[in-house]
Scaffold this active site. Structure first.
Site, mmCIF file in Angstrom:
data_model
loop_
_atom_site.group_PDB
_atom_site.id
_atom_site.type_symbol
_atom_site.label_atom_id
_atom_site.label_comp_id
_atom_site.label_asym_id
_atom_site.label_seq_id
_atom_site.Cartn_x
_atom_site.Cartn_y
_atom_site.Cartn_z
ATOM 1 N N ARG A 39 0.871 -1.171 0.000
ATOM 2 C CA ARG A 39 0.000 0.000 0.000
ATOM 3 C C ARG A 39 0.912 1.227 0.000
ATOM 4 N NH1 ARG A 39 -2.885 3.189 3.604
ATOM 5 N NH2 ARG A 39 -5.003 3.722 2.956
ATOM 6 N N PRO B 197 -7.851 -0.692 5.640
ATOM 7 C CA PRO B 197 -6.609 -0.825 6.412
ATOM 8 C C PRO B 197 -5.659 0.352 6.208
ATOM 9 C CG PRO B 197 -6.486 -2.189 4.454
ATOM 10 C CD PRO B 197 -7.861 -1.567 4.446
ATOM 11 N N GLY B 198 -6.104 1.552 6.637
ATOM 12 C CA GLY B 198 -5.308 2.757 6.469
ATOM 13 C C GLY B 198 -4.940 3.394 7.791
ATOM 14 N N GLU C 125 3.261 11.252 8.353
ATOM 15 C CA GLU C 125 4.223 10.268 7.880
ATOM 16 C C GLU C 125 5.639 10.631 8.315
ATOM 17 O OE1 GLU C 125 2.321 12.151 5.983
ATOM 18 O OE2 GLU C 125 0.975 10.919 4.754
ATOM 19 N N HIS D 141 -16.005 -13.576 -5.029
ATOM 20 C CA HIS D 141 -16.536 -13.114 -6.310
ATOM 21 C C HIS D 141 -17.338 -11.835 -6.130
ATOM 22 C CE1 HIS D 141 -17.662 -13.842 -10.538
ATOM 23 N NE2 HIS D 141 -18.807 -13.259 -10.214
ATOM 24 N N GLU E 62 -20.027 -9.115 -7.080
ATOM 25 C CA GLU E 62 -21.320 -9.086 -7.765
ATOM 26 C C GLU E 62 -21.209 -8.431 -9.139
ATOM 27 O OE1 GLU E 62 -25.795 -7.329 -6.838
ATOM 28 O OE2 GLU E 62 -24.049 -6.414 -5.881
ATOM 29 N N GLY F 139 -19.462 -3.275 -10.643
ATOM 30 C CA GLY F 139 -18.625 -2.289 -11.319
ATOM 31 C C GLY F 139 -17.360 -1.959 -10.561
ATOM 32 N N ARG F 140 -16.758 -2.968 -9.932
ATOM 33 C CA ARG F 140 -15.584 -2.774 -9.071
ATOM 34 C C ARG F 140 -15.879 -1.743 -7.989
ATOM 35 N NH1 ARG F 140 -12.757 -2.880 -14.067
ATOM 36 N NH2 ARG F 140 -12.191 -0.685 -13.888
ATOM 37 N N ASP G 279 -10.430 0.837 -9.010
ATOM 38 C CA ASP G 279 -11.027 -0.272 -8.257
ATOM 39 C C ASP G 279 -11.390 0.234 -6.870
ATOM 40 O OD1 ASP G 279 -11.756 -2.634 -6.998
ATOM 41 O OD2 ASP G 279 -10.156 -3.803 -7.937
ATOM 42 N N ARG H 130 -13.323 -1.481 -4.591
ATOM 43 C CA ARG H 130 -13.849 -2.561 -3.757
ATOM 44 C C ARG H 130 -13.149 -2.640 -2.403
ATOM 45 N NH1 ARG H 130 -13.525 -7.197 -8.279
ATOM 46 N NH2 ARG H 130 -11.620 -5.994 -8.689
#
Length: 425
Positions: free
Chosen positions: A28, A142-143, A165, A261, A263, A304-305, A337, A339
Site C-alpha cells: 500500500r 486498512p489505512g 508520515e 466473487h 457481484e 462495477g468494481r 477499483d 472494492r
C-alpha cells in the site's frame, strides 16, 4: 524480521498521551505514521511530530464527529489513490494566532476531539487537515486514518487522532522504511505496530457481521450450503456457497479453496460478453465442487468494481465512445477499483477459514485479503474466457491493473475487433 511491539502496549501508550508508530501494508503506502490521540495533543507533541515527519499534520475523526462539525469533503469526488477522505482544513476560531504554530495546531486538535465543540468553533480554511475515517475502522479500510481512530477508541478516548508520515533521516526526500522506523522507535521509546496487527487484534476481540440464515442450494455443479450474512456497517447482504466441511471435527480450516466473487449483474445474470465475470463464477463453482471442499463467497455491493450498477452503465457509455475500463472509471471520478474486502475477510474467518488457496487472476485481491490476517498459501488462476467483445477489457486489466491473464495477445491477433468497445467493470 523487524521487531514489533504489542497492540496492548500501543493502546496503553495512546491512553497515556504518548505517540506510537503504525506501519501499513508494504503493497500500500509502505510508510510509518506517528500517531497520538487528538485530545492529548500538546505543543511539545506537535513540535516533535513536525520535526520528524512531512509536516502535513492530519486529524482522523469518526464520521459522526465530521458530521457534527460540518466537515465537508475537500473535493466532491475523492480521487486519492488510497481513498483517504480529506475534509476542508480548519483552525480553532479562538485561542490561536495564525494557526500554524505547534501551540495553535495542538489547540485545534484538542478542539476537534472535544465532544462539546460545534462547527462554529472553527474557521475554514486552516492549518489542520481533518480526515474522515471509514465506519468499521481498519476492518473496512486498512489505512492510517482508521488505525488512529481505532487506537483512540480502544484506549477509551474520543475517536480522534493525529497522524503524519515519518520521513527518513538517512535518505533525504524519502519516507522512513521499516528498519529505520524501528531504530527511531527505540531511540524515542515509542511502540511500533502494524495495521495488520491491529486488524488481527480487532478480529479476535470484535465481530461486525451477523450470520442470518443457512439453506441447501442444489446447483448444476452439485449441492452447496448457502449461508447468508449482513454487516452492521452497510445495508448489503452477502452469501457464501460452501461445499464440504471447512472447520470442525474433521477439518482445521486450512488449505481451503476460496473464490471471493464480486457481484456482477450484467455478467452473472444476463450473461454479458463484455466481461468474464459470469464464466469466472461458473468456473469457480465447478472447481470447488470438484475439490469437494471450499467456498464461493458472493460479495454484494461490488458491482462495477465498487461503483454501483448505474455508474457502471455510465462507464459502459464511455467505453463505447473509446475509453477503456480503467479510464472510464477515472473519468467518472472513481478510482479504478473501489472494492473493499474487509467484510468478506470477516465472513471467511466466521466460516472457519485459516489458510486458503485463492481463486483469482487479480493480485490486488490477494493483498486486500492478506491484510486482514488470512493466510493465502497459493493463488490459483481461473481460466480466461476471451471473446471479441471483452478482449480489450481483459487486456486493459492485464496492462493497467496487473491481472495475470495469459494468452490474450494470441487471441487479439486472431480476431477482428468491432471498433472501440469496452468491457465490464
Amino acid at each position: 524480521m523487524t521487531r514489533l511491539d504489542s497492540v496492548e502496549r500501543a493502546v496503553a501508550d495512546i491512553a497515556a498521551g504518548k505517540a506510537v508508530i503504525v506501519i501499513d501494508d508494504e503493497d500500500r503506502e509502505n510508510e510509518g505514521d506517528l500517531i497520538f490521540a487528538a485530545e492529548k495533543a500538546t505543543p511539545e507533541m506537535v513540535a516533535f511530530m513536525v520535526r520528524y515527519t512531512s509536516g502535513y499534520l492530519c486529524v482522523p475523526l469518526d464520521g459522526a464527529i465530521c458530521d457534527r462539525l460540518g466537515l465537508l469533503p475537500m473535493y466532491a469526488v475523492n480521487q486519492d489513490k488510497h481513498g483517504t477522505a480529506y475534509t476542508v482544513t480548519v483552525d480553532a476560531r479562538n485561542g490561536v494566532g495564525t494557526g500554524i504554530s505547534a501551540s495553535d495546531r495542538a489547540t485545534t486538535m484538542r478542539l476537534l476531539a472535544d465532544p462539546t465543540s460545534i462547527a462554529e468553533d472553527f474557521t475554514r480554511p486552516g492549518h489542520v487537515v481533518p480526515l474522515r475515517a471509514k465506519d468499521g475502522g481498519v476492518l473496512r479500510r486498512p489505512g492510517h486514518t482508521e488505525a488512529a481512530v481505532d487506537l483512540a477508541r480502544m484506549a477509551g478516548l474520543q475517536p480522534a487522532g493525529a497522524i503524519c508520515e515519518i520521513v527518513s533521516q538517512k535518505d533525504e526526500g524519502s519516507m522512513a522504511q521499516t528498519d529505520e522506523l524501528r531504530v527511531f522507535a527505540d531511540e524515542h521509546d515509542l511502540a511500533m505496530i502494524t495495521i495488520a496487527d491491529l486488524i488481527e487484534w480487532r478480529r479476535k476481540h470484535e465481530k461486525h457481521i451477523e450470520r442470518i440464515a443457512e439453506a441447501r442450494i442444489p446447483t448444476r455443479h452439485g449441492e452447496f450450503r448457502a449461508i447468508g450474512y449482513t454487516s452492521i456497517y452497510e445495508e448489503v447482504e452477502h452469501v457464501a456457497l460452501v461445499r464440504g466441511e471447512i472447520a470442525g471435527p474433521n477439518s482445521d480450516g486450512d488449505d481451503v479453496l476460496v473464490r471471493v466473487h464480486s457481484e456482477c449483474l450484467t455478467g452473472d445474470v444476463f450473461g454479458s460478453r463484455r466481461c468474464d465475470c459470469g464464466p469466472q463464477l461458473d468456473a469457480a463453482m465447478a472447481m470447488v465442487a470438484r475439490e469437494g471442499r471450499g467456498i464461493v463467497l458472493y460479495m454484494r455491493g461490488h458491482e462495477g468494481r465498487g461503483i454501483g450498477l448505474m455508474h457502471k452503465l455510465q462507464a459502459y457509455q464511455l467505453q463505447d465512445a473509446g475509453e477503456d475500463t480503467v479510464d472510464a472509471n477515472l473519468k467518472l471520478g472513481f478510482p479504478a477499483d473501489a472494492r473493499d474486502y474487509g467484510i468478506g475477510a470477516q465472513i471467511l474467518v466466521d466460516l472457519g477459514v485459516r489458510s486458503m488457496r485463492l481463486l483469482t487472476n487479480n493480485p490486488a485481491k490477494r493483498v486486500g485479503l492478506d491484510g486482514y490476517g488470512l493466510h493465502i498459501i497459493e493463488r490459483v488462476p481461473l481460466p480466461v474466457r476471451a471473446n471479441a467483445e471483452n478482449i480489450r477489457y481483459l487486456m486493459t486489466k492485464r496492462d493497467k491493473m496487473g491481472h495475470d491473464l495469459a494468452g490474450l495477445d494470441d487471441f487479439h491477433e486472431s480476431v477482428h475487433l468491432p471498433g472501440e468497445f469496452g468491457g465490464a467493470l
